[in-house]
Design an enzyme around this catalytic site. Structure first.
Site, PDB file in Angstrom:
ATOM      1  N   GLY A   1       0.219  -9.312  -5.986  1.00 31.77           N
ATOM      2  CA  GLY A   1      -0.057  -8.841  -4.634  1.00 31.77           C
ATOM      3  C   GLY A   1      -1.027  -7.688  -4.583  1.00 31.77           C
TER       4      GLY A   1
ATOM      5  N   ASP B   1       9.237  -0.142 -18.297  1.00 32.34           N
ATOM      6  CA  ASP B   1       7.775  -0.261 -18.390  1.00 32.34           C
ATOM      7  C   ASP B   1       7.130   1.087 -18.067  1.00 32.34           C
ATOM      8  OD1 ASP B   1       5.326  -1.452 -18.880  1.00 32.34           O
ATOM      9  OD2 ASP B   1       5.125  -2.285 -16.858  1.00 32.34           O
TER      10      ASP B   1
ATOM     11  N   GLY C   1      -5.149  -1.020  -4.366  1.00 31.47           N
ATOM     12  CA  GLY C   1      -5.000  -1.589  -5.703  1.00 31.47           C
ATOM     13  C   GLY C   1      -4.557  -3.023  -5.624  1.00 31.47           C
ATOM     14  N   ARG C   2      -4.616  -3.697  -6.761  1.00 29.91           N
ATOM     15  CA  ARG C   2      -4.283  -5.113  -6.799  1.00 29.91           C
ATOM     16  C   ARG C   2      -3.555  -5.407  -8.101  1.00 29.91           C
ATOM     17  NH1 ARG C   2      -6.764  -9.790  -4.035  1.00 29.91           N
ATOM     18  NH2 ARG C   2      -7.773  -8.223  -2.725  1.00 29.91           N
ATOM     19  N   GLY C   3      -2.487  -6.188  -8.022  1.00 30.87           N
ATOM     20  CA  GLY C   3      -1.708  -6.533  -9.204  1.00 30.87           C
ATOM     21  C   GLY C   3      -1.622  -8.024  -9.391  1.00 30.87           C
TER      22      GLY C   3
ATOM     23  N   LYS D   1       3.053  -2.356  -0.331  1.00 27.44           N
ATOM     24  CA  LYS D   1       2.923  -3.287  -1.454  1.00 27.44           C
ATOM     25  C   LYS D   1       3.250  -4.684  -0.942  1.00 27.44           C
ATOM     26  CE  LYS D   1       4.498  -3.819  -6.265  1.00 27.44           C
ATOM     27  NZ  LYS D   1       5.350  -3.212  -7.328  1.00 27.44           N
TER      28      LYS D   1
ATOM     29  N   ILE E   1      -1.861  -3.652  -2.837  1.00 29.07           N
ATOM     30  CA  ILE E   1      -1.331  -2.420  -2.247  1.00 29.07           C
ATOM     31  C   ILE E   1      -2.361  -1.876  -1.260  1.00 29.07           C
ATOM     32  CG2 ILE E   1      -0.542  -0.065  -2.685  1.00 29.07           C
ATOM     33  CD1 ILE E   1       0.378  -0.978  -5.426  1.00 29.07           C
TER      34      ILE E   1
END
Length: 278
Positions: free
Chosen positions: A21, A134, A16-18, A38, A23
């Site tokens: 950064g 959140d 995944g990508r945020g 992460k 993961i």
């Protein structure tokens, strides 16, 4: 990439990508056990608030260590440009994916099996003075055994840092954020109860309780807090479940249930089988 990280773990495919950064799946070169890594690019942190969140998250995860329903941090590495956190690997679809795949409501028994684990994780955080701030389906993960893991503590805060136990700052996500947050007021840990209530409403009804065509319209609907149970959607939902939702999605935070009170509600205790008026 940190040399010491590479010495201890082998990084595999991207999961995944945020905003800051990526993961990755990784495994320990010593034990062979699989984890998630992460990796946060510090060069993308534009201001002091971003930096504070990134530094705070591993500290909070260390405090929360030991609970089965919170993602655990195993190692942390830092160099000039990166922070790498080795955390639990959750390979099952997250709650957002589960809801999307279902395309409709869950039964009360199905909903309570997920919801009770979420409430346990939030209760554990609150007992240690930490508010997640959140909570949303994207941050509710599941491991390979189906056990729920609350994740992503980048917006979390210690609420016991002042005498009133209050917090400030607009954080959260449309649909799930509590009205007092949007109004710019001081607030307490019950913002997490509101967010969990929104998730329960979606599990039982298949739609969010407050929404609009845009983020602004959604925020306006949240602030109004006009909770409804459309008959065509909630016809088969028990009075006890609706009673719990009303007490969690209460606009007046002083009258909203605490997470401990939620865990003791008849609908939760009965495993979703309580058909009384609560």
């Amino acid at each position: 990439m940190s040399e010491s990280l590479q010495n201890d773990y082998e990084l595999c495919e991207e999961l995944g990508r945020g905003q800051f950064g990526i993961i990755y799946r990784c495994f320990s070169r010593i034990s062979g056990e699989s984890f998630a890594c992460k990796s946060i690019d510090k060069r993308l942190l534009s201001d002091s608030t971003d930096r504070e969140c990134i530094v705070k998250e591993p500290k909070i995860l260390r405090v929360l260590g030991g609970n089965a329903h919170v993602t655990q941090i195993h190692r942390i590495y830092e160099d000039e440009n990166w922070i790498h956190m080795v955390i639990d690997l959750c390979e099952g679809p997250d709650l957002y994916e589960r809801i999307s795949k279902r395309g409709g409501a869950f039964s009360e028994c199905e909903a309570v099996s997920i919801f009770s684990q979420l409430i346990e994780s939030i209760s554990y955080c609150h007992k240690l003075g930490i508010a997640h701030r959140d909570i949303k389906p994207d941050n509710v993960l599941f491991d390979s055994t189906g056990k729920l893991k609350l994740a992503d503590f980048g917006s979390a805060e210690w609420f016991g840092m002042n005498e009133r136990g209050s917090m400030t700052g607009v954080v959260g996500t449309p649909y799930y954020v509590a009205p007092e947050v949007l109004l710019g007021r001081e607030y307490d840990e019950k913002v997490d109860v509101w967010s969990a209530g929104v998730i329960l409403y979606i599990l039982l009804g298949g739609v969010p309780p407050f929404y609009g065509e845009t983020s602004v319209e959604t925020f306006e609907a949240v602030v109004r807090g006009n909770l409804r149970f459309p008959t065509r959607i909630f016809r088969s939902v028990s009075p006890a479940a609706k009673d719990l939702l009303r007490k969690m999605l209460c606009k007046d935070a002083s009258r909203r249930l605490s997470v401990q009170q939620v865990s003791r509600h008849p609908w939760v205790i009965s495993g979703g089988a309580n058909r009384s008026n609560g």
